[in-house]
Design an enzyme around this catalytic site. Structure first.
Site, PDB file in Angstrom:
ATOM      1  N   CYS A   1      -1.556  18.684  16.003  1.00 38.10           N
ATOM      2  CA  CYS A   1      -0.374  18.529  16.849  1.00 38.10           C
ATOM      3  C   CYS A   1      -0.632  17.528  17.974  1.00 38.10           C
ATOM      4  O   CYS A   1       0.308  17.051  18.597  1.00 38.10           O
ATOM      5  CB  CYS A   1       0.094  19.873  17.380  1.00 38.10           C
ATOM      6  SG  CYS A   1      -1.181  20.741  18.223  1.00 38.10           S
TER       7      CYS A   1
ATOM      8  N   SER B   1      -8.860  17.168  23.639  1.00 40.02           N
ATOM      9  CA  SER B   1      -9.231  18.547  23.331  1.00 40.02           C
ATOM     10  C   SER B   1     -10.600  18.890  23.922  1.00 40.02           C
ATOM     11  O   SER B   1     -11.569  18.167  23.677  1.00 40.02           O
ATOM     12  CB  SER B   1      -9.258  18.734  21.811  1.00 40.02           C
ATOM     13  OG  SER B   1      -8.037  18.281  21.280  1.00 40.02           O
TER      14      SER B   1
ATOM     15  N   LYS C   1      -3.340  37.223  12.365  1.00 42.23           N
ATOM     16  CA  LYS C   1      -2.737  36.799  11.085  1.00 42.23           C
ATOM     17  C   LYS C   1      -3.224  35.360  10.849  1.00 42.23           C
ATOM     18  O   LYS C   1      -2.727  34.419  11.447  1.00 42.23           O
ATOM     19  CB  LYS C   1      -1.219  36.877  11.197  1.00 42.23           C
ATOM     20  CG  LYS C   1      -0.415  36.000  10.244  1.00 42.23           C
ATOM     21  CD  LYS C   1      -0.441  36.480   8.816  1.00 42.23           C
ATOM     22  CE  LYS C   1       0.312  35.514   7.906  1.00 42.23           C
ATOM     23  NZ  LYS C   1      -0.379  34.252   7.651  1.00 42.23           N
ATOM     24  N   PRO C   2      -4.250  35.210   9.965  1.00 42.18           N
ATOM     25  CA  PRO C   2      -4.730  33.861   9.695  1.00 42.18           C
ATOM     26  C   PRO C   2      -3.797  33.156   8.711  1.00 42.18           C
ATOM     27  O   PRO C   2      -2.971  33.799   8.071  1.00 42.18           O
ATOM     28  CB  PRO C   2      -6.111  34.100   9.068  1.00 42.18           C
ATOM     29  CG  PRO C   2      -6.005  35.434   8.422  1.00 42.18           C
ATOM     30  CD  PRO C   2      -4.976  36.229   9.182  1.00 42.18           C
TER      31      PRO C   2
ATOM     32  N   GLU D   1       7.160  14.793  13.297  1.00 43.26           N
ATOM     33  CA  GLU D   1       5.696  14.882  13.331  1.00 43.26           C
ATOM     34  C   GLU D   1       5.175  14.579  11.926  1.00 43.26           C
ATOM     35  O   GLU D   1       5.469  15.328  10.977  1.00 43.26           O
ATOM     36  CB  GLU D   1       5.323  16.306  13.762  1.00 43.26           C
ATOM     37  CG  GLU D   1       3.900  16.456  14.186  1.00 43.26           C
ATOM     38  CD  GLU D   1       3.616  17.847  14.746  1.00 43.26           C
ATOM     39  OE1 GLU D   1       4.326  18.811  14.401  1.00 43.26           O
ATOM     40  OE2 GLU D   1       2.650  17.967  15.522  1.00 43.26           O
TER      41      GLU D   1
ATOM     42  N   ARG E   1      -8.479  11.824  13.664  1.00 44.48           N
ATOM     43  CA  ARG E   1      -9.159  13.118  13.779  1.00 44.48           C
ATOM     44  C   ARG E   1      -8.362  14.118  12.937  1.00 44.48           C
ATOM     45  O   ARG E   1      -7.141  14.185  13.021  1.00 44.48           O
ATOM     46  CB  ARG E   1      -9.188  13.534  15.254  1.00 44.48           C
ATOM     47  CG  ARG E   1      -9.696  14.926  15.492  1.00 44.48           C
ATOM     48  CD  ARG E   1      -9.917  15.155  16.983  1.00 44.48           C
ATOM     49  NE  ARG E   1     -10.258  16.525  17.273  1.00 44.48           N
ATOM     50  CZ  ARG E   1      -9.398  17.419  17.760  1.00 44.48           C
ATOM     51  NH1 ARG E   1      -8.156  17.082  18.033  1.00 44.48           N
ATOM     52  NH2 ARG E   1      -9.782  18.663  17.986  1.00 44.48           N
TER      53      ARG E   1
ATOM     54  N   GLY F   1       1.692  26.756  15.861  1.00 40.19           N
ATOM     55  CA  GLY F   1       2.390  26.384  14.633  1.00 40.19           C
ATOM     56  C   GLY F   1       3.602  25.531  14.957  1.00 40.19           C
ATOM     57  O   GLY F   1       3.672  24.919  16.029  1.00 40.19           O
TER      58      GLY F   1
END
Ligand code: SIN
Length: 484
Positions: A289, A446, A179-180, A386, A283, A233
């Site tokens: 996140c 990352s 599910k994009p 956030e 970035r 998410g």
């Protein structure tokens, strides 16, 4: 890249075929840098989600039996195709998501590396054989694919958050329903076409964009044949999904929200700290996140750090992501831009000083100026929530214990950044931070070869590294009777 949007598939991808959504429903995809429509995409309904599950379930057994080398070679070919098509993939990403072309190219490289990494991991799924302690029998341990998976991906990294899940699922021998995100479905649809070209068999990957996540998630997780959910998410949505996995006890990987502290000690190399701060903050325009969400700086270097970070942030060029020399594109939506504005206004009202930025840009596109806030009081919402935008709030601390206490004073625990020249302190503070990852004198953690993930309200499970494939494998033990 003329005509790029026209060349992208806009239908659902189920069982290796492109097809319209039930009832022919579609939805529009927009360029956030120009506020103009790009195209319409099929809007999957519940019946489409069910068809995707049937396809994934039907393909599971033969896919699990496909030799690991063959699965790995498909990923390797997909890495090659992505690398060759970097410019096209990057342009598409910039158009639908807004980030600058430089950032999009970097993401294509990052995304493709997950395929290369997991192509190498596919052939290293091992087990063990041992003689029982009392003799008279043997223990065989093997690892098998968990089965069909639901992968729910976010809009901020439209390709990399997909390849980080699809790569290990393919390597392990799992089939998938993806599910994009509603805001950026095009990169994933394009990736599905590329994976088919790389040789992925029909039914292994099924992609169902939709305007309603629950319309997809409910029937898919409600089917006990689906054995795993991987979600990236918000923590809020993650909590609900954990509950939804309870009835069928599906396995879960949850990569949720963050509130990353960026700690600069008095003995830090301030040049390196400022460079690291720009990376950790800017970035993806802060829409990540792992973006540094709050800066805790030792009193003796706070003024210098603030002045130099302000200069760097003020010099960044804002504009449509496709323009040459632009490093800061728009935010993803007007809602996101308004949320950033609200958090900055709240901090300013409580007494923070805006040393650069502090406002949206007039005109088309959801732009917000790169912003530095100094003297941010501890009650300011921006230190707890956030921000997901280009804002760096700065506070000060007196000693190491206070720095660690401030850094850990959050329900989240994804990543922390620490800048110091003292190796003992770097290790000590790195170990004391309640996070799944720590950047020591670097603003970037990352890395497809490293285990990405958090603790506390930032979730559980790891993506990338040796650990990434484990999330898609179950351990099976075979007890073997041997008389000798
Ligand atoms: C995220 O923002 O969800 C992940 C960012 C990354 O992989 O660097």
């Amino acid at each position: 890249m003329d005509g790029i949007i026209e060349r992208i598939p806009r239908q659902l991808f189920i069982d290796g075929k492109w097809r319209d959504a039930a009832e022919g429903s579609t939805f529009g995809v927009e360029d956030p840098g120009a506020e103009r429509g790009l195209c319409d995409v099929a809007d999957a309904q519940g019946a489409d989600a069910e068809a995707a599950v049937e396809a994934a379930v039907a393909a599971q057994e033969s896919w699990a039996r496909t030799p690991p080398r063959e699965r790995g070679e498909i990923l390797r070919r997909a890495w090659q195709l992505m690398t060759e098509r970097t410019d096209e993939l990057a342009t598409l990403m910039t158009l639908e998501m807004g980030k600058s072309l430089t950032e999009s190219r970097a993401e294509v490289g990052y995304a493709a590396e997950f395929f290369r990494w997991f192509s190498e991991e596919a052939v290293r799924i091992d087990g063990r054989y041992s003689v029982n302690p009392a003799g008279g029998g043997r223990t065989l341990v093997t690892r098998q694919p968990v089965g069909p998976c639901l992968l729910v991906t976010p809009w901020n990294f439209p390709l990399a958050m997909g390849t980080r899940k699809i790569g290990p699922a393919v390597a392990a021998g799992c089939t998938m329903i993806v599910k994009p995100p509603q805001l950026t479905p095009l990169s994933m649809l394009n990736l599905a076409a590329l994976l088919a070209e790389a040789g992925l068999p029909d039914g292994v990957l099924n992609v169902v964009p939709s305007t309603s996540a629950t319309r997809i998630v409910d029937p898919v997780l409600g089917d006990p044949r689906v054995r795993k959910l991987s979600f990236t998410g918000s923590t809020e949505v993650g909590r609900k999904l954990v509950e939804q996995c309870a009835p069928n006890l599906q396995r879960m990987s949850m990569e949720l929200g963050g509130n990353a502290p960026f700690v600069v000690f008095a003995d830090a190399d301030v040049d390196a700290a400022v460079r690291g701060a720009v990376t950790a903050k800017m970035r993806n325009n802060g829409e990540s996140c792992v973006a540094a969400n709050r800066f805790h700086v030792a009193e003796p270097v706070a003024e210098e750090f603030t002045r130099r970070l302000t200069e760097e942030m003020a010099a960044l060029r804002i504009g449509h992501g496709t323009e040459n020399g632009v490093s800061v594109g728009p935010l993803i939506s007007s809602d996101q831009r308004d949320k950033v504005s609200e958090l900055v206004d709240d901090a300013r009202d409580r007494g923070a000083e805006v040393t650069t930025g502090g406002e949206p840009l007039e005109g088309k596109g959801f732009f917000y100026r790169p912003t530095v806030l100094s003297g941010v009081p501890e009650q300011a919402r921006i230190l707890r929530e956030e921000v997901f935008g280009p804002v760096a709030p700065i506070t000060t601390f007196r000693d190491e214990d206070e720095a660690v206490a401030l850094a850990n004073d959050t329900e989240f625990g994804l990543v922390g950044y620490v800048f110091t020249r003292d190796l003992d302190r770097a290790v000590r503070v790195g170990e004391r931070l309640q996070t799944g990852m720590v950047g020591l004198n670097t603003g970037l953690v990352s890395n497809p070869a490293a285990p990405f993930g958090g603790v506390k309200a930032s979730g559980f499970g790891r993506e990338g590294g040796y650990e990434g494939i484990d999330e898609y494998l179950d351990t099976k033990y075979l007890a073997l009777a041997v008389s000798a």
